[in-house]
Write an enzyme that holds these catalytic residues in place. Structure first.
Site, short mmCIF file in Angstrom:
data_model
loop_
_atom_site.label_atom_id
_atom_site.label_comp_id
_atom_site.label_asym_id
_atom_site.label_seq_id
_atom_site.Cartn_x
_atom_site.Cartn_y
_atom_site.Cartn_z
N ASP A 39 0.29 -1.07 -0.19
CA ASP A 39 -0.21 0.55 0.09
C ASP A 39 1.22 1.52 0.09
O ASP A 39 1.86 1.24 0.91
CB ASP A 39 -1.12 0.36 1.12
CG ASP A 39 -1.83 1.00 1.19
OD1 ASP A 39 -3.17 0.76 0.75
OD2 ASP A 39 -1.99 2.23 1.44
N ILE A 40 0.46 2.40 -0.35
CA ILE A 40 1.05 3.27 -0.86
C ILE A 40 1.62 4.12 0.40
O ILE A 40 2.25 5.58 0.83
CB ILE A 40 0.02 4.47 -2.47
CG1 ILE A 40 1.99 5.26 -3.21
CG2 ILE A 40 -0.21 5.22 -1.51
CD1 ILE A 40 1.23 5.69 -3.99
N ASN A 97 -12.96 -3.23 2.05
CA ASN A 97 -13.82 -2.25 2.23
C ASN A 97 -15.03 -2.41 0.97
O ASN A 97 -13.86 -2.75 -0.29
CB ASN A 97 -13.22 -0.64 2.22
CG ASN A 97 -12.36 -0.77 3.68
OD1 ASN A 97 -12.87 -1.16 4.71
ND2 ASN A 97 -11.46 0.01 3.45
N GLU A 105 -12.38 3.22 -1.30
CA GLU A 105 -11.76 4.71 -2.09
C GLU A 105 -11.68 4.27 -3.71
O GLU A 105 -11.70 5.09 -4.28
CB GLU A 105 -10.66 5.18 -1.59
CG GLU A 105 -11.34 5.77 -0.27
CD GLU A 105 -10.29 7.18 0.61
OE1 GLU A 105 -9.06 6.52 -0.44
OE2 GLU A 105 -11.13 7.45 1.28
N VAL A 106 -11.09 3.06 -4.19
CA VAL A 106 -10.89 2.62 -5.31
C VAL A 106 -11.22 0.93 -5.74
O VAL A 106 -12.07 0.33 -4.77
CB VAL A 106 -8.80 1.95 -5.16
CG1 VAL A 106 -8.60 1.59 -6.76
CG2 VAL A 106 -8.02 2.96 -4.54
N HIS A 110 -10.12 -4.92 -3.78
CA HIS A 110 -8.63 -5.05 -3.21
C HIS A 110 -9.19 -5.20 -1.90
O HIS A 110 -9.73 -5.17 -1.16
CB HIS A 110 -7.92 -4.19 -3.10
CG HIS A 110 -8.25 -2.84 -2.42
ND1 HIS A 110 -9.96 -2.11 -3.37
CD2 HIS A 110 -8.95 -1.65 -1.70
CE1 HIS A 110 -9.51 -1.23 -2.68
NE2 HIS A 110 -9.07 -0.65 -1.64
N HIS A 112 -6.78 -6.08 1.60
CA HIS A 112 -5.59 -5.13 2.51
C HIS A 112 -5.50 -6.63 4.03
O HIS A 112 -6.00 -7.75 4.05
CB HIS A 112 -6.57 -4.49 3.53
CG HIS A 112 -6.65 -2.80 2.76
ND1 HIS A 112 -6.60 -1.85 2.47
CD2 HIS A 112 -8.01 -2.76 2.79
CE1 HIS A 112 -6.64 -1.06 2.72
NE2 HIS A 112 -7.63 -0.72 1.57
P1 5GP Z 1 -9.77 1.79 0.06
O1 5GP Z 1 -10.29 2.34 1.01
O2 5GP Z 1 -10.47 1.43 -0.98
O3 5GP Z 1 -9.92 -0.07 1.10
O4 5GP Z 1 -8.42 1.31 -0.04
C1 5GP Z 1 -7.58 1.89 -0.94
C2 5GP Z 1 -5.91 2.41 -0.52
O5 5GP Z 1 -5.53 1.74 -1.27
C3 5GP Z 1 -5.45 3.00 0.61
O6 5GP Z 1 -4.91 2.05 1.40
C4 5GP Z 1 -4.52 3.84 -0.32
O7 5GP Z 1 -3.72 3.94 0.35
C5 5GP Z 1 -4.37 3.11 -0.81
N1 5GP Z 1 -3.90 2.98 -2.66
C6 5GP Z 1 -4.12 4.47 -3.51
N2 5GP Z 1 -3.84 4.48 -4.22
C7 5GP Z 1 -2.34 3.89 -4.73
C8 5GP Z 1 -1.41 3.69 -5.55
O8 5GP Z 1 -1.53 4.48 -5.78
N3 5GP Z 1 -0.77 3.01 -5.02
C9 5GP Z 1 -0.74 2.03 -4.04
N4 5GP Z 1 -0.09 1.23 -3.60
N5 5GP Z 1 -1.75 1.72 -3.04
C10 5GP Z 1 -2.80 2.72 -3.39
#
Ligand code: 5GP
Length: 125
Positions: A39-40, A97, A105-106, A110, A112
Site C-alpha cells: 500500500d502506498i 472495504n 476508495e478504489v 482489493h 488489505h
Molecule cells: P480502500 O479505502 O479503497 O479500501 O483502500 C484503498 C487503498 O489503496 C488505500 O489504503 C490507499 O493508500 C491505497 N492506494 C491508493 N492509491 C494507490 C496507489 O497508487 N498505489 C498503491 N500502492 N496504493 C494505493
C-alpha cells in the site's frame, strides 16, 4: 471519497492502471489470478493489497460475477501472500472495504493484509 459500488467497472481506476503496468508498484506476489503490492500509505508495519486480475469493482461484484476458478485463485493468493510475508504465526488481519459505509476508495476489489504488530480491536468505537 467512497465510491459507488453499483457503478460499472471503470477501466481507468488506479489499480487497473497498476495491473496494466502504467503506474509503478512494489509487487510482493503475482500469479495468474492476483497481484499483491505494498500500500502506498501503509497503516501497519505490513500493509499489502491483493487484487484480482479481472475487472471487479468490489467484493460484492466479484462474488456474483467471478468464475469459480477466479475466486479460488484469488482466495489462495491472499493466503499465499500472508504465508510468504511470515504472518501466519504472529497473526494478521484481512480487510475488504465495500462502498459507502465500508469507505471503499478504489473501485477495483482489493483485500488489505495488515500485520507486523498487535492490531488491537477490530473497529474503532
Ligand atoms: P480502500 O479505502 O479503497 O479500501 O483502500 C484503498 C487503498 O489503496 C488505500 O489504503 C490507499 O493508500 C491505497 N492506494 C491508493 N492509491 C494507490 C496507489 O497508487 N498505489 C498503491 N500502492 N496504493 C494505493
Amino acid at each position: 471519497m467512497p465510491i459507488d459500488p453499483t457503478l460499472p467497472y471503470d477501466p481507468n481506476n488506479i489499480f487497473a492502471k497498476i495491473l496494466r503496468g502504467e503506474i509503478p508498484n512494489k509487487t510482493v506476489y503475482e500469479d495468474e489470478w492476483a497481484l499483491a503490492f505494498h500500500d502506498i500509505n501503509p497503516q501497519a508495519p505490513v500493509h499489502v493489497l491483493v487484487i484480482p486480475k479481472g475487472p471487479y469493482v468490489s467484493w460484492d461484484d466479484f462474488s456474483v460475477r467471478a468464475s469459480s476458478d477466479e475466486i479460488a485463485g484469488f482466495i489462495r493468493a491472499v493466503g499465499q501472500v500472508a504465508r510468504d510475508l511470515g504472518l501466519v504465526e504472529p497473526g494478521y488481519r484481512l480487510l475488504a472495504n465495500i462502498g459507502q459505509h465500508g469507505h471503499q476508495e478504489v473501485p477495483h476489489l482489493h483485500v488489505h493484509i495488515f500485520g507486523g504488530r498487535q492490531l488491537g480491536l477490530m473497529l474503532p468505537r
